[in-house]
Write a protein that holds these residues in place. Structure first.
Motif, PDB file in Angstrom:
ATOM      1  N   ALA A 181       0.803  -1.231   0.000  1.00 15.31           N
ATOM      2  CA  ALA A 181       0.000   0.000   0.000  1.00 15.31           C
ATOM      3  C   ALA A 181       0.829   1.272   0.000  1.00 15.31           C
ATOM      4  N   THR A 182       2.064   1.176   0.469  1.00 17.87           N
ATOM      5  CA  THR A 182       2.880   2.393   0.519  1.00 17.87           C
ATOM      6  C   THR A 182       3.643   2.594  -0.780  1.00 17.87           C
ATOM      7  N   GLY A 183       3.529   1.631  -1.702  1.00 14.60           N
ATOM      8  CA  GLY A 183       4.304   1.690  -2.946  1.00 14.60           C
ATOM      9  C   GLY A 183       3.783   2.739  -3.913  1.00 14.60           C
ATOM     10  N   GLU A 184       4.569   2.941  -4.951  1.00 11.16           N
ATOM     11  CA  GLU A 184       4.270   3.979  -5.935  1.00 11.16           C
ATOM     12  C   GLU A 184       2.954   3.694  -6.677  1.00 11.16           C
ATOM     13  N   LEU A 185       2.817   2.461  -7.108  1.00 14.26           N
ATOM     14  CA  LEU A 185       1.635   2.117  -7.899  1.00 14.26           C
ATOM     15  C   LEU A 185       0.354   2.246  -7.074  1.00 14.26           C
ATOM     16  N   ALA A 186       0.443   1.770  -5.839  1.00 14.67           N
ATOM     17  CA  ALA A 186      -0.741   1.814  -4.972  1.00 14.67           C
ATOM     18  C   ALA A 186      -1.178   3.258  -4.758  1.00 14.67           C
ATOM     19  N   ARG A 187      -0.228   4.116  -4.467  1.00 16.03           N
ATOM     20  CA  ARG A 187      -0.576   5.508  -4.160  1.00 16.03           C
ATOM     21  C   ARG A 187      -1.039   6.263  -5.405  1.00 16.03           C
ATOM     22  N   ARG A 188      -0.331   5.977  -6.528  1.00 17.74           N
ATOM     23  CA  ARG A 188      -0.594   6.766  -7.738  1.00 17.74           C
ATOM     24  C   ARG A 188      -1.843   6.300  -8.477  1.00 17.74           C
ATOM     25  N   LYS A 189      -2.092   4.987  -8.439  1.00 15.70           N
ATOM     26  CA  LYS A 189      -3.170   4.456  -9.295  1.00 15.70           C
ATOM     27  C   LYS A 189      -4.263   3.694  -8.544  1.00 15.70           C
ATOM     28  N   SER A 213       1.625  -3.189   4.321  1.00 11.96           N
ATOM     29  CA  SER A 213       3.031  -3.232   3.886  1.00 11.96           C
ATOM     30  C   SER A 213       3.890  -3.352   5.130  1.00 11.96           C
ATOM     31  N   ARG A 214       5.177  -3.172   4.970  1.00 12.23           N
ATOM     32  CA  ARG A 214       6.038  -3.380   6.130  1.00 12.23           C
ATOM     33  C   ARG A 214       6.383  -2.072   6.834  1.00 12.23           C
ATOM     34  N   LYS A 215       6.021  -0.946   6.261  1.00 16.94           N
ATOM     35  CA  LYS A 215       6.390   0.341   6.855  1.00 16.94           C
ATOM     36  C   LYS A 215       5.604   0.595   8.127  1.00 16.94           C
ATOM     37  N   ASN A 216       6.329   1.177   9.089  1.00 13.52           N
ATOM     38  CA  ASN A 216       5.715   1.409  10.379  1.00 13.52           C
ATOM     39  C   ASN A 216       4.911   2.705  10.359  1.00 13.52           C
ATOM     40  N   SER A 287       0.387  -5.582  -4.973  1.00 12.96           N
ATOM     41  CA  SER A 287       1.193  -4.536  -5.619  1.00 12.96           C
ATOM     42  C   SER A 287       2.564  -4.497  -4.954  1.00 12.96           C
ATOM     43  N   VAL A 288       3.216  -5.619  -4.996  1.00  5.53           N
ATOM     44  CA  VAL A 288       4.524  -5.752  -4.338  1.00  5.53           C
ATOM     45  C   VAL A 288       5.578  -6.048  -5.392  1.00  5.53           C
ATOM     46  N   PRO A 289       6.850  -5.853  -5.055  1.00  2.73           N
ATOM     47  CA  PRO A 289       7.884  -6.199  -6.029  1.00  2.73           C
ATOM     48  C   PRO A 289       7.773  -7.676  -6.423  1.00  2.73           C
ATOM     49  N   GLN A 290       8.169  -7.979  -7.639  1.00  2.00           N
ATOM     50  CA  GLN A 290       8.029  -9.337  -8.156  1.00  2.00           C
ATOM     51  C   GLN A 290       8.648 -10.379  -7.229  1.00  2.00           C
ATOM     52  N   GLU A 291       9.771 -10.013  -6.630  1.00  4.17           N
ATOM     53  CA  GLU A 291      10.468 -11.002  -5.811  1.00  4.17           C
ATOM     54  C   GLU A 291       9.731 -11.307  -4.509  1.00  4.17           C
ATOM     55  N   GLU A 316       0.385  -8.053 -10.570  1.00  7.30           N
ATOM     56  CA  GLU A 316       0.850  -7.016 -11.495  1.00  7.30           C
ATOM     57  C   GLU A 316       1.895  -7.559 -12.451  1.00  7.30           C
ATOM     58  N   LYS A 317       1.996  -6.947 -13.598  1.00 10.55           N
ATOM     59  CA  LYS A 317       3.028  -7.302 -14.555  1.00 10.55           C
ATOM     60  C   LYS A 317       4.390  -6.832 -14.080  1.00 10.55           C
ATOM     61  N   PRO A 318       5.490  -7.364 -14.558  1.00 10.14           N
ATOM     62  CA  PRO A 318       5.502  -8.416 -15.571  1.00 10.14           C
ATOM     63  C   PRO A 318       5.200  -9.772 -14.918  1.00 10.14           C
ATOM     64  N   ARG A 393      12.649   3.578 -12.210  1.00  6.73           N
ATOM     65  CA  ARG A 393      13.113   2.407 -11.474  1.00  6.73           C
ATOM     66  C   ARG A 393      12.343   1.137 -11.841  1.00  6.73           C
ATOM     67  N   TYR A 394      11.013   1.251 -11.939  1.00  2.71           N
ATOM     68  CA  TYR A 394      10.215   0.057 -12.219  1.00  2.71           C
ATOM     69  C   TYR A 394      10.590  -0.563 -13.556  1.00  2.71           C
ATOM     70  N   PHE A 395      10.694   0.305 -14.556  1.00  4.93           N
ATOM     71  CA  PHE A 395      10.874  -0.159 -15.917  1.00  4.93           C
ATOM     72  C   PHE A 395      12.257  -0.750 -16.149  1.00  4.93           C
TER      73      PHE A 395
HETATM   74  N1  LIG Z   1       5.001   1.551 -10.587  1.00  4.78           N
HETATM   75  C1  LIG Z   1       4.458   1.297 -11.749  1.00  4.78           C
HETATM   76  O1  LIG Z   1       4.166   2.190 -12.570  1.00  4.78           O
HETATM   77  C2  LIG Z   1       4.143  -0.121 -12.130  1.00  4.78           C
HETATM   78  C3  LIG Z   1       4.359  -1.178 -11.239  1.00  4.78           C
HETATM   79  N2  LIG Z   1       4.020  -2.445 -11.594  1.00  4.78           N
HETATM   80  C4  LIG Z   1       4.212  -3.565 -10.670  1.00  4.78           C
HETATM   81  O2  LIG Z   1       3.514  -3.261  -9.469  1.00  4.78           O
HETATM   82  C5  LIG Z   1       4.197  -3.769  -8.342  1.00  4.78           C
HETATM   83  C6  LIG Z   1       4.458  -2.652  -7.355  1.00  4.78           C
HETATM   84  O3  LIG Z   1       5.201  -1.649  -7.982  1.00  4.78           O
HETATM   85  P1  LIG Z   1       5.601  -0.294  -7.236  1.00  4.78           P
HETATM   86  O4  LIG Z   1       4.463   0.245  -6.454  1.00  4.78           O
HETATM   87  O5  LIG Z   1       6.219   0.555  -8.263  1.00  4.78           O
HETATM   88  O6  LIG Z   1       6.716  -0.808  -6.217  1.00  4.78           O
HETATM   89  P2  LIG Z   1       7.251  -0.050  -4.918  1.00  4.78           P
HETATM   90  O7  LIG Z   1       8.592  -0.591  -4.678  1.00  4.78           O
HETATM   91  O8  LIG Z   1       7.057   1.409  -5.019  1.00  4.78           O
HETATM   92  O9  LIG Z   1       6.289  -0.578  -3.763  1.00  4.78           O
HETATM   93  C7  LIG Z   1       6.288  -1.891  -3.332  1.00  4.78           C
HETATM   94  C8  LIG Z   1       5.377  -2.036  -2.132  1.00  4.78           C
HETATM   95  O10 LIG Z   1       5.448  -3.376  -1.684  1.00  4.78           O
HETATM   96  C9  LIG Z   1       5.772  -3.393  -0.278  1.00  4.78           C
HETATM   97  N3  LIG Z   1       6.573  -4.579  -0.053  1.00  4.78           N
HETATM   98  C10 LIG Z   1       7.820  -4.824  -0.506  1.00  4.78           C
HETATM   99  N4  LIG Z   1       8.207  -6.053  -0.150  1.00  4.78           N
HETATM  100  C11 LIG Z   1       7.188  -6.588   0.556  1.00  4.78           C
HETATM  101  C12 LIG Z   1       6.988  -7.818   1.199  1.00  4.78           C
HETATM  102  N5  LIG Z   1       7.912  -8.765   1.189  1.00  4.78           N
HETATM  103  N6  LIG Z   1       5.820  -8.040   1.813  1.00  4.78           N
HETATM  104  C13 LIG Z   1       4.854  -7.099   1.837  1.00  4.78           C
HETATM  105  N7  LIG Z   1       4.971  -5.907   1.238  1.00  4.78           N
HETATM  106  C14 LIG Z   1       6.127  -5.654   0.607  1.00  4.78           C
HETATM  107  C15 LIG Z   1       6.505  -2.084  -0.066  1.00  4.78           C
HETATM  108  O11 LIG Z   1       6.378  -1.570   1.233  1.00  4.78           O
HETATM  109  P3  LIG Z   1       7.349  -1.897   2.404  1.00  4.78           P
HETATM  110  O12 LIG Z   1       8.726  -1.770   1.896  1.00  4.78           O
HETATM  111  O13 LIG Z   1       6.977  -0.977   3.486  1.00  4.78           O
HETATM  112  O14 LIG Z   1       6.956  -3.284   2.722  1.00  4.78           O
HETATM  113  C16 LIG Z   1       5.743  -1.152  -0.959  1.00  4.78           C
HETATM  114  O15 LIG Z   1       4.546  -0.760  -0.312  1.00  4.78           O
HETATM  115  C17 LIG Z   1       5.442  -4.427  -8.894  1.00  4.78           C
HETATM  116  O16 LIG Z   1       5.185  -5.778  -9.046  1.00  4.78           O
HETATM  117  C18 LIG Z   1       5.641  -3.810 -10.259  1.00  4.78           C
HETATM  118  O17 LIG Z   1       6.240  -4.746 -11.110  1.00  4.78           O
HETATM  119  C19 LIG Z   1       3.442  -2.687 -12.830  1.00  4.78           C
HETATM  120  C20 LIG Z   1       3.197  -1.685 -13.729  1.00  4.78           C
HETATM  121  C21 LIG Z   1       3.555  -0.336 -13.473  1.00  4.78           C
END
Ligand SMILES: NC(=O)C1=CN([C@@H]2O[C@H](COP(=O)(O)OP(=O)(O)OC[C@H]3O[C@@H](n4cnc5c(N)ncnc54)[C@H](OP(=O)(O)O)[C@@H]3O)[C@@H](O)[C@H]2O)C=CC1
Ligand SMILES: O=C1O[C@H](COP(=O)(O)O)[C@@H](O)[C@H](O)[C@H]1O
Length: 646
Positions: A181-189, A213-216, A287-291, A316-318, A393-395
């Motif tokens: 939820a704190t990630g870029e995609l979640a906030r932006r879209k 997410s993991r952020k406090n 909406s988390v990193p692929q790994e 999410e892709k890829p 960074r994402y791309f």
């Molecule tokens: N950004 C974009 O425009 C696009 C993104 N995507 C895909 O969307 C996904 C998210 O992208 P994006 O928002 O840019 O990534 P970010 O790195 O910005 O955000 C990732 C989020 O995942 C959380 N996170 C990371 N690791 C874990 C974990 N192990 N368990 C739980 N939460 C976790 C992070 O928070 P915290 O570190 O606090 O846990 C953060 O909230 C990716 O899979 C990306 O491939 C696809 C198309 C476009």
């Protein structure tokens, strides 16, 4: 190395790790069992990051929507008489669909045989791996898919159309969890799209939206971060502030450190509090990193699914990085979820243009009979982003092939080229799309052009960009089937180009023995009819026709008949995330890739990706804000296609 289900990503240098490129040379089918876990499960990105999965660390409000719409119409008439406003109706429409599928379970028949079609509640937990899925050597043909046919649907309508109501029963609750939820995609879209749906009444009043997410952060901190990202659309101005407050009050936040299993149990408990004793449906948006995907998916499969309704996950892709890694990812997901629970989202497919493509094809007699090699000379699918776009960074690690070509472009071609589906049902559409994808000839490196943008000085303009990451891809594809034999499908996808242009161009053959040939001027080639479906810069449908220039004499030109959306429809087009999130709520999966489609798409690109990895192919540099690599012009010429003006 011993492996658990969790996954990890580490930076590595070329010298310390063997690039797994050679793996890609072996067809996925054969090689799967022959490699050690570490190699099987890891994949290098062009950024030098090693990603390890698994063991290593509206055709009428959309295809399926039509069915729901019919049901809604039938019920709405009754409910309006009985209960009043339609608003109430919106919040329960997905439950109606579930009632429909429940009925289907008992009445489906196929050539006289009684068969059992699993209902939607079977989307709930499957925490035990199914041996038949795991042992399948070629999952393209063995993916478990429950298909509900149009015949069955019609039978249900006739027999049961008056029985889906919620008289006396409580509407099911819906919980949507955004993991990451704190990630870029979640906030932006994602959150803005959820708010837009909430504003319009597409989410039930008792919705619970969970950020994870993991952020406090505290819940209040999460709400204020989101508040700063929410806006009301021009047509959503009335009571905007109140609705925003109400929406924010429905948002809850959980941060449970690095232990997702524990975290998902907590999430489950919080969701149960919101759901009370009503039926409950849940959507998990990963909406988390692929790994992190498999760890999160596995944890939630075991600990956060409801038993009181359906569970759906959005990923999410890829979707993997090549055929092999994608296969592994899919297999792991399918040990935890059923195929129909998984929604692979590519927001570019939520664009109006994509939905309209099939409407134009199948709802217009002027186009329907022309849709084949007999009349169509070539098809061009163009997605070019202008200078405003930065890969970032994402791309970086993925490049344009994995990011845009594999899903968006190939899905567009599949929808454009498929045979008419037997119904508007998501599975019927997917059945036709996969046939197209499997009929596309594997791409040969000689039929592609790769590019990367640079500053005019030749310097790097994007510090995130690895020198091997393509930001431009052009290719000529052929579909080896009766309808499309010999018709080139030209793809152009690029970033940092002169113009933002997203369109599909369908060029027709010349009129045989054209009486007016001499009146058409020098460029006879440009005088063939053309249908242009344009998404950007401005949504429009154009048809190029030959026409007599007014005046004495007989001179022709080739202007465009132009349906410009902004002039015709005075509405703001919803964001594609809104469209697709609503599809997930509705259970309409036609714009989401099924596992067999996914594999077929990778197979098309496999030889090219393999070659790029093996030979470390450096893309042709092109100037930022320019027209892209010249190689693409040669490619177009080689396949006899005039280049559209930029
Ligand atoms: N950004 C974009 O425009 C696009 C993104 N995507 C895909 O969307 C996904 C998210 O992208 P994006 O928002 O840019 O990534 P970010 O790195 O910005 O955000 C990732 C989020 O995942 C959380 N996170 C990371 N690791 C874990 C974990 N192990 N368990 C739980 N939460 C976790 C992070 O928070 P915290 O570190 O606090 O846990 C953060 O909230 C990716 O899979 C990306 O491939 C696809 C198309 C476009
Ligand atoms: O998925 C992606 O889409 C964006 C374009 O989306 P838009 O909604 O902003 O038009 C693209 O720039 C990005 O590379 C890609 O990952």
């Amino acid at each position: 190395m011993s492996m658990s289900f969790s996954s990890f990503s580490v930076s590595f240098s070329e010298s310390s790790f063997i690039r797994p490129a050679s793996l890609c040379q072996t067809p996925a089918k054969v090689s799967l069992r022959s490699f050690p876990d570490a190699v099987d499960n890891c994949h290098s990105l062009t950024s030098g990051r090693l990603v390890c999965y698994g063991g290593a660390g509206n055709f009428c409000k959309r295809f399926y929507g039509l069915r729901i719409w019919i049901l809604e119409s039938l019920n709405l008439r009754r409910r309006n008489r009985k209960y009043g406003p339609a608003n109430e109706f919106k919040s329960i429409r997905s439950q109606e669909k579930d009632h429909l599928t429940n009925h289907l379970e008992t009445i489906s028949s196929c050539e006289g045989q009684v068969i059992h079609v699993q209902n939607d509640s079977s989307e709930t937990t499957r925490t035990t791996p199914q041996p038949e899925e795991n042992s399948s050597p070629n999952y393209q043909h063995d993916v478990p898919v429950e298909v509900v046919t149009s015949m069955e649907f019609e039978a249900v309508l006739q027999t049961h159309s008056s029985s889906f109501s919620f008289e006396g029963s409580k509407a099911p609750s819906l919980c949507i969890a955004v993991i990451g939820a704190t990630g870029e995609l979640a906030r932006r879209k994602i959150f803005p799209a959820l708010f837009a749906l909430y504003y319009s009444g597409f989410l039930p009043e008792n919705i619970g939206i969970f950020g994870y997410s993991r952020k406090n952060l505290t819940e209040e901190e999460m709400r204020s971060i989101l508040a700063s990202t929410l806006t009301c659309r021009i047509d959503h101005q009335q009571n905007c502030g109140d609705k925003m407050d109400a929406f924010l009050r429905r948002i809850y936040y959980l941060n449970e450190g690095y232990d997702n299993r524990y975290g998902m149990s907590k999430l489950n408990a919080r969701m149960e509090q919101i759901e009370g004793d009503s039926e409950a449906n849940r959507i998990f948006y990963l909406s988390v990193p692929q790994e992190a995907l498999l760890d999160v998916a596995s944890s939630l499969a075991s600990n956060a699914q409801t038993q009181k309704g359906w569970n759906r996950i959005i990923i999410e892709k890829p979707f993997g990085l090549d055929a092999l890694s994608s296969y592994r990812l899919t297999q792991s997901l399918l040990t935890k979820f059923k195929e129909k629970q998984i929604y692979r989202i590519d927001h570019l497919l939520g664009r109006n243009l994509i939905e309209n493509l099939t409407v134009l094809r199948f709802a217009n007699l002027v186009f329907l009979p022309l849709w084949s090699r007999t009349y169509i000379r070539n098809v061009q699918v163009i997605l070019s982003e202008d200078m405003g776009v930065q890969a970032g960074r994402y791309f970086d690690g993925y490049g344009i092939i994995r990011d845009i070509v594999h899903s968006h472009i190939l899905q567009t071609i599949a929808l454009l080229a498929m045979e008419p589906p037997i119904s508007l049902d998501g599975e019927d559409v997917r059945n036709e799309k996969v046939k197209v994808l499997r009929s596309i000839r594997k791409l040969e490196p000689s039929d592609i052009t790769l590019g990367q943008y640079k500053a005019s000085s030749g310097d790097k303009v994007d510090v995130c960009l690895n020198s091997l990451t393509p930001t431009y891809f052009a290719a000529a594809l052929y579909i080896d089937n009766a309808r499309w034999d010999g018709v080139p499908f030209l793809i152009k996808a690029g970033l940092g180009l002169i113009k933002h242009r997203v369109e599909i161009r369908i060029q027709f053959h010349h009129v045989p023995g054209n009486l007016y040939r001499k009146c058409l001027g020098h460029n006879f080639d440009l005088a063939s009819n053309e249908l242009i479906l344009r998404d950007a810069p401005e949504e429009a449908i154009l048809v190029r026709v030959n026409n007599k220039i007014p005046g004495l004499g007989l001179q022709l030109d080739s202007p465009e008949l132009n349906l410009l959306y902004k002039d015709k429809y005075k509405v703001e087009v919803p964001d594609s995330y809104e469209h697709l999130l609503l599809d997930v709520i509705d259970g309409d999966n036609h714009l989401f890739m099924r596992s067999d489609e996914l594999a077929a798409a990778w197979n098309i690109l496999a030889p090219v990706l393999r070659e790029m990895d093996k030979k470390n192919i450096v893309p042709e540099l092109y100037e930022l804000g320019g027209r892209g690599p010249v190689g693409a012009y040669y490619l177009w010429a080689k396949h006899g296609v005039p280049w559209p003006e930029d």
